[in-house]
Each structure stands twice: as C-alpha cells, then as structure tokens.
Design an enzyme around this catalytic site. Structure first.
Site, short mmCIF file in Angstrom:
data_model
loop_
_atom_site.label_atom_id
_atom_site.label_comp_id
_atom_site.label_asym_id
_atom_site.label_seq_id
_atom_site.Cartn_x
_atom_site.Cartn_y
_atom_site.Cartn_z
N TYR A 109 0.86 -1.20 0.00
CA TYR A 109 0.00 0.00 0.00
C TYR A 109 0.89 1.23 0.00
CZ TYR A 109 -3.20 3.61 1.64
OH TYR A 109 -3.94 4.76 1.74
N GLU A 197 -3.57 7.53 -4.11
CA GLU A 197 -3.45 6.25 -3.41
C GLU A 197 -3.24 5.11 -4.40
OE1 GLU A 197 -5.99 4.57 0.21
OE2 GLU A 197 -7.02 4.25 -1.69
#
Ligand code: GDP
Ligand code: MN
Length: 398
Positions: A109, A197
């Site tokens: 992530y 993101e």
C-alpha cells in the site's frame, strides 16, 4: 472531485509511474476488440466506478478468453456496482478498463495525502496492501509507515530507504520506489491533489513495482487552476444533491443521519452538527447557505434538504449578522409553500431582525416550530426526528 482509475493511471503514465497496459471501453464489442489490441491470453476486466472495494463486489474479474471478457462486459456495463464504499444504491458502470494481467508476488500500500497537523504532504505505506487500510491502521498500527516531505527539499533518499526497507524491498526495488515516490509527489503537487493512493502497489513475480490500482482525489478549491482536469469530471459518480448544491453556490455535503440542517456560516454549521449529536441526533447533511444569502437561495437550500428521503426533521439555525432574519423567514415561507413539506421543521433565528423573522414565521400559518436558543432547537429537532422515525417504523409494521 475524484478521478476514475483509468484517468489516474493516465496521469501516472505521464510521471513514469509503472501501470499495466490497458484500454478503456464502453461496449461489450469494444471489450472483445481490446483483447486483440492488448494481446496475450488472459485479461482483467475492471468496472470504472469511483468507490473502492470493487474486487470484493465482482467489479474486477480476471478472465481467460475474449468470450469471457465480452460476457463480463455485458454483465457489468449498464449495471450499478454496489461496494462497501458506494452506498446501498451503488454507482453506475458505463466504462470498463481492460488490462493485461499482472503476476503478483506481493501487494503493498502506498499513498500521499495532506497531513494537517505537520502542514506537510505525507507518504503512508504498508506491507499489508490490497486490504482496507483503515482496518490495518486500527488493528495493527505498527504496520503503517509514514514519512513527511519538507516542501523546500522534496522527497529525500533516506525517506525512500526508510519506506523501502520497511516494506521489505530489495535494493533495486528501493531505487524503483524512489522514482515512483518522486513521480507521485510531483503529480500530487502539480494537480493540487488531496489524495493519491495506490492499493495495491504490487511487486510482480519478476520483481518489478507496478501500480495495480490508482486513486486520485483533487482539491475542489484549487480546481479553477486545472480546467483540463475539471473536464474529467463524471457527474454520474457524484452525489446528485451535492452537484445541485454546487450549481446554486451552496456549500452542501451529504451525511448519513436523518436531521436536515440549514445554517449560515461554516463554523455555525459545524457547531450545529455538534449540538445535534450532543442531543442524541445525527445530521443528514452539512449545509452553509453563506453569509450574505438571499430569500431565493434559502428557498433553494431548503428544497435541497427536503429532496433527501433520509430527512425526518429539519433544523434551521440562522445567526443574522450580515443577513437579516426577516429575509430568511421569507425564503423559508416561500420554500414551504412551493414544496410539500411532510417533516417537522424547527427554526432558531437570532440576530438582526430576529423578532420580525419569528413573527413572520408565526403568522405564516405554517407548521414551523421555533426555538429561542440553539440548545433548545437541537433538543426539539432530535425529539421530532425520533417521533417521525417511530411513526415510519409503526407504519412499516402495520
Ligand atoms: P478495488 O477492489 O476497487 O480496490 O480494485 P483493485 O484494482 O485494487 O483490484 C482488487 C484486487 O484484484 C487487487 O487487490 C488484486 O488482488 C486483484 N487484481 C487486480 N488486477 C489484477 C491483476 O492484474 N492480476 C491479479 N492476479 N490480480 C489482480
Ligand atoms: Mn484497490
């Protein structure tokens, strides 16, 4: 304003951030043709909706033939995809991204956002990618890595190494991570983003880093500087009431509760929401009608609140500083006459011409309850909403 995955990936490409090859399509036939264009024998079909959790909701499919690509496209195009982030009605699927599949070794992530406390742009990374990052942060906060970028110097190599080693990357991959972080940071600043993101950022079986998913949220207040990005807006993905509010220059944000709030001034709107909560209620929206508002805008704002089926009661809280309370009362009366109001309304007017405003409301013959203090207003509206919910439940049973 949010971008679609395919739009975000296009921005990534411009910054040399590695993404899979892909084609955007709007018909099942074009989806089949995309397979030939991309080559290979397996493809990923990805529904383009502006909500996360598409994978779990059937919006991301790995398939093994062009027939399957076409049938998945037939299933998805024109449907509404419901994910844990989309709300119960889901979001319309009008476009698909057909991609070449990536062989995944690890899912990481990586994101960039504004850290208000340090007044810097913050990288957040985790080796627990592909998962809901809020859950990772809540249950295993030690698995979240953070570095803050100083605006004068940009991304520093020690920061890249800190994240790279923290993510368990090898030396060559850490170099690639550095290039990627610099590209992301540039993108973030140049677009005036509020969030970028990548979840998951994958390490492929060959050891390369690839952004498998991409999310970019833009700061609405800076959009005027980016007319080319504004054209990427997909209104079908946005809250219809928020779009309507924007057209009327009202500051409106849709929320989950059942008490509609109409307030002048952002600070007073926040305080009003706090008080509603304190009295055991839940606001259905944030709405700031602005300082120098007019009767017509008050009427528009009121109609907007009433168009939300969740709303079981409305709280009007106006402090007449610049605006006059009699004008507000006029707008309210006008709106109530124009639209059918089936929910209780509690109004608290204070400040300039408040007595006149309250008198107008009282003499209008409309079923508006008034309150002399904010606490009393919050209390009354929470009680009214509770009663209305109770009635709705009772009707459901009968
Ligand atoms: P989201 O569910 O909306 O966040 O959509 P993502 O783009 O993140 O995809 C969801 C999941 O699908 C990813 O976490 C991967 O596990 C899987 N996935 C997506 N693309 C590929 C791919 O090219 N190959 C493989 N093996 N899995 C993929
Ligand atoms: Mn994702």
């Amino acid at each position: 304003m949010n971008l679609h995955e395919f739009q975000a990936k296009q921005l990534f490409r411009q910054e040399a951030i590695p993404v899979p090859d892909g084609v955007v399509v709007t018909t099942p036939e074009a989806a089949r043709a995309a397979c030939g264009e991309l080559g290979g024998s397996r493809w990923v079909v990805k529904a383009q909706v502006q909500a996360g959790g598409r994978g779990k909701a059937g919006g991301v499919r790995l398939v093994e033939s062009a027939d399957q690509v076409e049938s998945e496209a037939r299933r998805l195009l024109g449907s509404r995809l419901v994910t844990h982030q989309s709300g119960p009605d889901g979001l319309p699927v009008t476009r698909l991204l057909i991609e070449q599949p990536t062989e995944i070794a690890r899912e990481l992530y990586l994101s960039l956002l504004v850290d208000r406390a340090s007044e810097r742009v913050l990288f957040v990374a985790s080796a627990a990618g592909g998962m809901d990052i809020e859950t990772v942060a809540a249950t295993t906060p030690e698995r979240i890595l953070k570095v803050r970028v100083h605006p004068a110097v940009g991304v520093q190599s020690y920061q890249v190494r800190r994240l790279g080693y923290g993510l368990g990357l090898e030396t060559g991959q850490i170099k690639a991570l550095g290039v990627l972080m610099e590209g992301l940071y540039r993108l973030f600043r140049e677009c005036d983003a509020s969030l970028v993101e990548i979840n998951p950022l994958v390490v492929t079986t060959r050891g390369d880093l690839v952004a498998l998913d991409a999310k970019v949220n833009l700061d609405d207040n800076a959009l005027y500087r980016h007319p080319e990005l504004e054209t990427l807006r997909d209104a079908s993905q946005e809250d219809a009431r928020e779009a309507e509010a924007r057209a009327h220059d009202l500051n409106y944000i849709s929320l989950d509760g059942n008490i509609g709030c109409m307030v002048n001034g952002a600070g007073l709107a926040m305080a009003t929401m706090d008080l509603v909560k304190l009295h055991g209620g839940a606001p259905a929206n944030f709405l700031d009608v602005g300082g120098g508002t007019t009767a017509a805008r008050v009427a528009e704002a009121f109609k907007l609140i009433l168009s939300d089926p969740k709303v079981k009661a409305v709280l009007v809280n106006i402090f007449g500083g610049i605006v006059r309370c009699d004008l507000i009362a006029e707008g309210l009366i006008q709106a109530v006459r124009e639209v059918h109001v089936s929910v209780p309304v509690v109004a608290r007017l204070e400040g300039t011409n408040a007595p006149q405003g309250l008198r107008m409301l009282a003499e209008s013959g409309l079923a508006l309850e008034t309150a002399s203090s904010l606490g009393e207003a919050a209390d009354k509206v929470v009680v009214a909403a509770g009663r209305a919910e109770g009635r709705a439940l009772g009707e459901g049973v009968a």
